[in-house]
Design a protein around this motif. Structure first.
Motif, PDB file in Angstrom:
ATOM      1  N   GLY A   1       0.728  -1.247  -0.095  1.00  0.00           N
ATOM      2  CA  GLY A   1      -0.129   0.084  -0.064  1.00  0.00           C
ATOM      3  C   GLY A   1       0.757   1.182  -0.075  1.00  0.00           C
ATOM      4  N   LYS A   2       2.132   1.238  -0.705  1.00  0.00           N
ATOM      5  CA  LYS A   2       2.794   2.529  -0.636  1.00  0.00           C
ATOM      6  C   LYS A   2       2.131   3.425  -1.628  1.00  0.00           C
ATOM      7  CE  LYS A   2       7.275   2.632  -0.661  1.00  0.00           C
ATOM      8  NZ  LYS A   2       8.731   2.377  -1.012  1.00  0.00           N
ATOM      9  N   PHE A   3       2.350   4.679  -1.297  1.00  0.00           N
ATOM     10  CA  PHE A   3       1.931   5.786  -2.017  1.00  0.00           C
ATOM     11  C   PHE A   3       2.400   5.963  -3.464  1.00  0.00           C
ATOM     12  CE2 PHE A   3      -0.512   6.747   1.643  1.00  0.00           C
ATOM     13  CZ  PHE A   3      -1.823   7.042   1.295  1.00  0.00           C
ATOM     14  N   GLY A   4       2.376   5.419  -4.387  1.00  0.00           N
ATOM     15  CA  GLY A   4       3.096   5.581  -5.568  1.00  0.00           C
ATOM     16  C   GLY A   4       2.734   6.696  -6.556  1.00  0.00           C
ATOM     17  N   MET A   5       3.129   6.995  -7.529  1.00  0.00           N
ATOM     18  CA  MET A   5       2.736   8.056  -8.640  1.00  0.00           C
ATOM     19  C   MET A   5       1.354   7.765  -9.194  1.00  0.00           C
ATOM     20  SD  MET A   5       6.069   9.249 -10.353  1.00  0.00           S
ATOM     21  CE  MET A   5       6.654   7.312 -10.593  1.00  0.00           C
ATOM     22  N   CYS A   6       1.084   6.395  -9.471  1.00  0.00           N
ATOM     23  CA  CYS A   6      -0.149   6.104 -10.140  1.00  0.00           C
ATOM     24  C   CYS A   6      -1.237   5.359  -9.258  1.00  0.00           C
ATOM     25  CB  CYS A   6       0.060   4.804 -11.392  1.00  0.00           C
ATOM     26  SG  CYS A   6       1.186   5.755 -12.425  1.00  0.00           S
ATOM     27  N   GLY A   7      -0.747   4.875  -7.884  1.00  0.00           N
ATOM     28  CA  GLY A   7      -1.727   4.361  -6.973  1.00  0.00           C
ATOM     29  C   GLY A   7      -1.042   3.803  -5.933  1.00  0.00           C
ATOM     30  N   ARG A   8      -1.743   2.997  -5.076  1.00  0.00           N
ATOM     31  CA  ARG A   8      -1.146   2.306  -4.024  1.00  0.00           C
ATOM     32  C   ARG A   8      -0.379   1.014  -4.454  1.00  0.00           C
ATOM     33  NH1 ARG A   8      -3.642   4.175   1.005  1.00  0.00           N
ATOM     34  NH2 ARG A   8      -1.922   2.912   1.961  1.00  0.00           N
ATOM     35  N   LEU A   9       0.764   0.836  -4.043  1.00  0.00           N
ATOM     36  CA  LEU A   9       1.787  -0.188  -4.493  1.00  0.00           C
ATOM     37  C   LEU A   9       2.177  -1.397  -3.427  1.00  0.00           C
ATOM     38  CD1 LEU A   9       4.070   2.083  -6.370  1.00  0.00           C
ATOM     39  CD2 LEU A   9       2.892   0.462  -7.417  1.00  0.00           C
ATOM     40  N   ASP A  10       2.048  -2.497  -3.731  1.00  0.00           N
ATOM     41  CA  ASP A  10       2.651  -3.565  -3.259  1.00  0.00           C
ATOM     42  C   ASP A  10       4.108  -3.809  -3.947  1.00  0.00           C
ATOM     43  OD1 ASP A  10       0.366  -3.615  -1.738  1.00  0.00           O
ATOM     44  OD2 ASP A  10      -0.249  -5.474  -2.658  1.00  0.00           O
ATOM     45  N   VAL A  11       5.150  -3.747  -2.929  1.00  0.00           N
ATOM     46  CA  VAL A  11       6.606  -3.721  -3.791  1.00  0.00           C
ATOM     47  C   VAL A  11       7.277  -5.000  -3.248  1.00  0.00           C
ATOM     48  CG1 VAL A  11       6.600  -1.205  -4.094  1.00  0.00           C
ATOM     49  CG2 VAL A  11       7.514  -2.278  -2.189  1.00  0.00           C
ATOM     50  N   TYR A  12       8.209  -5.440  -4.120  1.00  0.00           N
ATOM     51  CA  TYR A  12       9.114  -6.636  -3.782  1.00  0.00           C
ATOM     52  C   TYR A  12      10.436  -6.344  -3.744  1.00  0.00           C
ATOM     53  CZ  TYR A  12       4.888  -9.305  -5.127  1.00  0.00           C
ATOM     54  OH  TYR A  12       3.592  -9.826  -5.281  1.00  0.00           O
ATOM     55  N   GLN A  13      11.034  -6.714  -2.408  1.00  0.00           N
ATOM     56  CA  GLN A  13      12.552  -6.124  -2.399  1.00  0.00           C
ATOM     57  C   GLN A  13      13.514  -6.859  -3.230  1.00  0.00           C
ATOM     58  OE1 GLN A  13      13.482  -4.201   0.271  1.00  0.00           O
ATOM     59  NE2 GLN A  13      15.214  -4.266  -0.533  1.00  0.00           N
ATOM     60  N   GLY A  14      13.383  -8.178  -3.671  1.00  0.00           N
ATOM     61  CA  GLY A  14      14.258  -8.661  -4.711  1.00  0.00           C
ATOM     62  C   GLY A  14      14.359  -8.055  -6.080  1.00  0.00           C
ATOM     63  N   THR A  15      13.191  -7.150  -6.323  1.00  0.00           N
ATOM     64  CA  THR A  15      13.329  -6.539  -7.565  1.00  0.00           C
ATOM     65  C   THR A  15      13.713  -4.976  -7.767  1.00  0.00           C
ATOM     66  OG1 THR A  15      10.929  -5.977  -7.549  1.00  0.00           O
ATOM     67  CG2 THR A  15      11.467  -8.169  -8.159  1.00  0.00           C
TER      68      THR A  15
END
Length: 251
Positions: free
Chosen positions: A237-251
């Motif tokens: 749920g991070k606030f990104g530029m386009c929406g809420r993001l689920d991000v992956y550490q390995g990428t």
């Protein structure tokens, strides 16, 4: 990592015959596009442009569209479940939410987008130097969620001001001026970006070359180093530029 000697590339970064990231040095994230209404009545994200990274969408839920602006003109590409869409650096893009739009985002050159390879379409007065730009685009990591949302919405609306001016401009000069301003903004970070690219996408491509060389020699030793990796998002749920993001550490 595969066995065998390292190969040096520009900048002195070693490349070996294995690569720990996703295939091709690609980054992946899950995106729920903002449903916030903008001043023009359209719901969606913040228009911006990448300078060195192509971006791809795999639509996994809902529907909407992506508005794009290039030297060839303005376009709207519908997005629905099953759509795969992508665009190259220099494409100004704005995601539009219509009904629960959710996307798996694939980014070229893992690490570069996170290092700033994106410039929002702010009005020219905010593109004069990195400090001025950062003052209106940075979301404080230690702020409350409500404050982070306020900043994200404010920068989205400010970027829409500049975006509308680019869309409404006659002739190519306004977009070309934005390209020049964006390039000037990121120039101080190019050495860092090059290092990230060398460790990531270039290392992945070079590893394939090494594997082809081995196979031509009849050397299959790298196949014994095969590994399987899996991970869950490192942040939700991070606030990104386009929406809420689920991000992956390995990428």
């Amino acid at each position: 990592m595969g066995a065998g000697g390292d190969r040096q590339i520009s900048g002195g970064a070693p490349v070996v015959s294995g690569f720990p990231g996703l295939p091709g040095g690609v980054a992946v994230s899950r995106l729920s596009v903002y449903d916030w209404p903008a001043p023009d009545g359209v719901c969606g994200g913040t228009p911006h442009m990448h300078l060195t990274c192509s971006e791809g969408y795999v639509v996994i839920g809902g529907h909407g569209a992506v508005q794009t602006l290039t030297a060839s003109g303005y376009e709207v590409t519908p997005l629905a479940v099953g759509t795969v869409a992508w665009f190259t650096p220099g494409t100004v893009h704005r995601l539009v939410h219509e009904d629960g739009l959710r996307i798996t985002v694939l980014m070229q050159n893992s690490g570069l987008p996170e290092a700033g390879d994106a410039v929002l379409t702010l009005p020219p007065r905010y593109l004069t130097d990195p400090e001025t730009y950062a003052a209106v685009t940075t979301i404080p990591a230690d702020a409350s969620e409500a404050e982070q949302e306020r900043v994200a919405r404010a920068r989205r609306d400010l970027a829409l001001e500049g975006y509308r001016a680019l869309r409404d401009a006659e002739g190519p000069e306004a977009l070309a001026a934005f390209h020049r301003a964006a390039a000037a903004l990121v120039r101080p970070r190019l050495a860092e970006w090059r290092e990230r690219w060398e460790r990531g996408a270039l290392a992945a491509a070079t590893a394939t070359g090494e594997q082809l060389d081995r196979l031509e020699r009849g050397d299959v030793s790298h196949l014994a180093d095969a590994v399987v990796r899996a991970e869950q998002p490192s942040a939700y749920g991070k606030f990104g530029m386009c929406g809420r993001l689920d991000v992956y550490q390995g990428t």
